[in-house]
Write a protein that holds these residues in place. Structure first.
Motif, PDB file in Angstrom:
ATOM      1  N   VAL A   1      10.667  43.276  40.463  1.00  0.00           N
ATOM      2  CA  VAL A   1      10.703  42.819  41.857  1.00  0.00           C
ATOM      3  C   VAL A   1      11.271  41.400  41.922  1.00  0.00           C
TER       4      VAL A   1
ATOM      5  N   GLY B   1      14.983  41.743  41.192  1.00  0.00           N
ATOM      6  CA  GLY B   1      15.702  42.412  42.261  1.00  0.00           C
ATOM      7  C   GLY B   1      15.794  41.613  43.545  1.00  0.00           C
ATOM      8  N   SER B   2      14.825  40.712  43.760  1.00  0.00           N
ATOM      9  CA  SER B   2      14.814  39.918  44.989  1.00  0.00           C
ATOM     10  C   SER B   2      15.379  38.512  44.780  1.00  0.00           C
TER      11      SER B   2
ATOM     12  N   THR C   1       8.725  50.731  42.433  1.00  0.00           N
ATOM     13  CA  THR C   1       9.184  49.340  42.466  1.00  0.00           C
ATOM     14  C   THR C   1      10.349  49.184  43.433  1.00  0.00           C
ATOM     15  N   GLN C   2      11.276  50.136  43.390  1.00  0.00           N
ATOM     16  CA  GLN C   2      12.435  50.074  44.291  1.00  0.00           C
ATOM     17  C   GLN C   2      12.014  50.247  45.742  1.00  0.00           C
TER      18      GLN C   2
ATOM     19  N   LEU D   1      10.904  46.968  46.932  1.00  0.00           N
ATOM     20  CA  LEU D   1      12.080  46.115  47.131  1.00  0.00           C
ATOM     21  C   LEU D   1      12.804  46.473  48.425  1.00  0.00           C
TER      22      LEU D   1
END
Length: 244
Positions: A47, A50-51, A187-188, A191
């Motif tokens: 996370v 990805g962020s 997790t996606q 996100l």
């Protein structure tokens, strides 16, 4: 009145542990208000990546303040044994236990099996001597030790939640492509909702409207959004001041 709270947590997140305990002790009250609570294991490191976020301890000012904030937060749970791992960065990639939790959640019909295991993983990671859950042998050891109906520190429990054969099946299942994809997908999903850290809340009210909330201390906003009765913070007069 009704709604749901989807709570995304990682074992290696201290504030995930705190919000888990808060929701756990208020679970019956929330149920009485027809609020469903569901916990979703997700990978905080992914996370952050990805962020574009970074762990707070990588910024010196945040790291210094974090010591104060953690101390104040722990004070809310006076009997909770907490000791931060000596090198949190080296033990924070809790991929295997997170996959194991997804396997348990999907395989065991009784949701309490998943909740109890999640609770014990949090306890093992954050209570001294801080079990390193990046190691498969330690994950196996912890699964073999989970007391049935674990309620917190001091609850050793003679009856264990899983047999040795079940532990082997859980570990095998955790290594499957299905569980790898499930953790990645969860997790996606967080996100996609805008997650940038943990704990991450996706809250849906009785009208079907959903909003995100971040952190373990936003319940006044969450309850307001859900239309729940709650007691807000109020400043009181000095104890020796006479009433008018």
């Amino acid at each position: 009145m009704g709604g749901r709270i989807d709570c995304y947590v990682d074992i290696a997140s201290f504030y995930s542990y705190i919000i888990f305990l808060d929701l756990l002790r208020n679970r019956d009250l929330l149920k009485a208000h027809s609020i469903t609570v569901e916990f979703h294991p997700f990978l905080l490191g992914a996370v952050n990546a990805g962020s574009g976020n970074k762990p707070p301890w990588t910024l010196p000012a945040k790291a210094t303040y974090g010591l104060h904030d953690a101390k104040r937060t722990i004070a809310r749970f006076p009997n909770l044994p907490i000791q931060f791992p000596a090198d949190l960065m080296s033990v924070a990639l809790t991929v295997l236990p997170l996959r194991a939790l997804h396997f348990i959640k999907r395989t065991y019909p009784d949701p309490e099996v998943f909740i109890t295991t999640l609770h014990y993983f949090f306890h093992a990671f954050w209570a001294p001597p801080n079990v390193n859950l990046t190691r498969a042998e330690n994950v196996k050891m912890v699964l073999e030790q989970v007391p049935a109906g674990f309620k917190g520190a001091g609850d050793a429990g003679e009856e264990k939640l899983f047999s040795k054969d079940e532990v082997e099946a859980i570990l095998k299942g955790a290594g499957s492509q299905e569980m790898k994809d499930l953790l990645k997908g969860t997790t996606q999903k967080a996100l996609d909702q805008g997650a940038f850290g943990a704990p991450w809340l996706w809250v849906t009210n009785e009208g079907g409207k959903s909003e995100p909330f971040f952190g373990s201390d936003r319940f006044h906003f969450v309850y307001q959004f859900l239309g729940l009765p709650f007691q807000n913070v109020a400043l009181l007069p000095p104890a020796n001041q006479s009433k008018l």
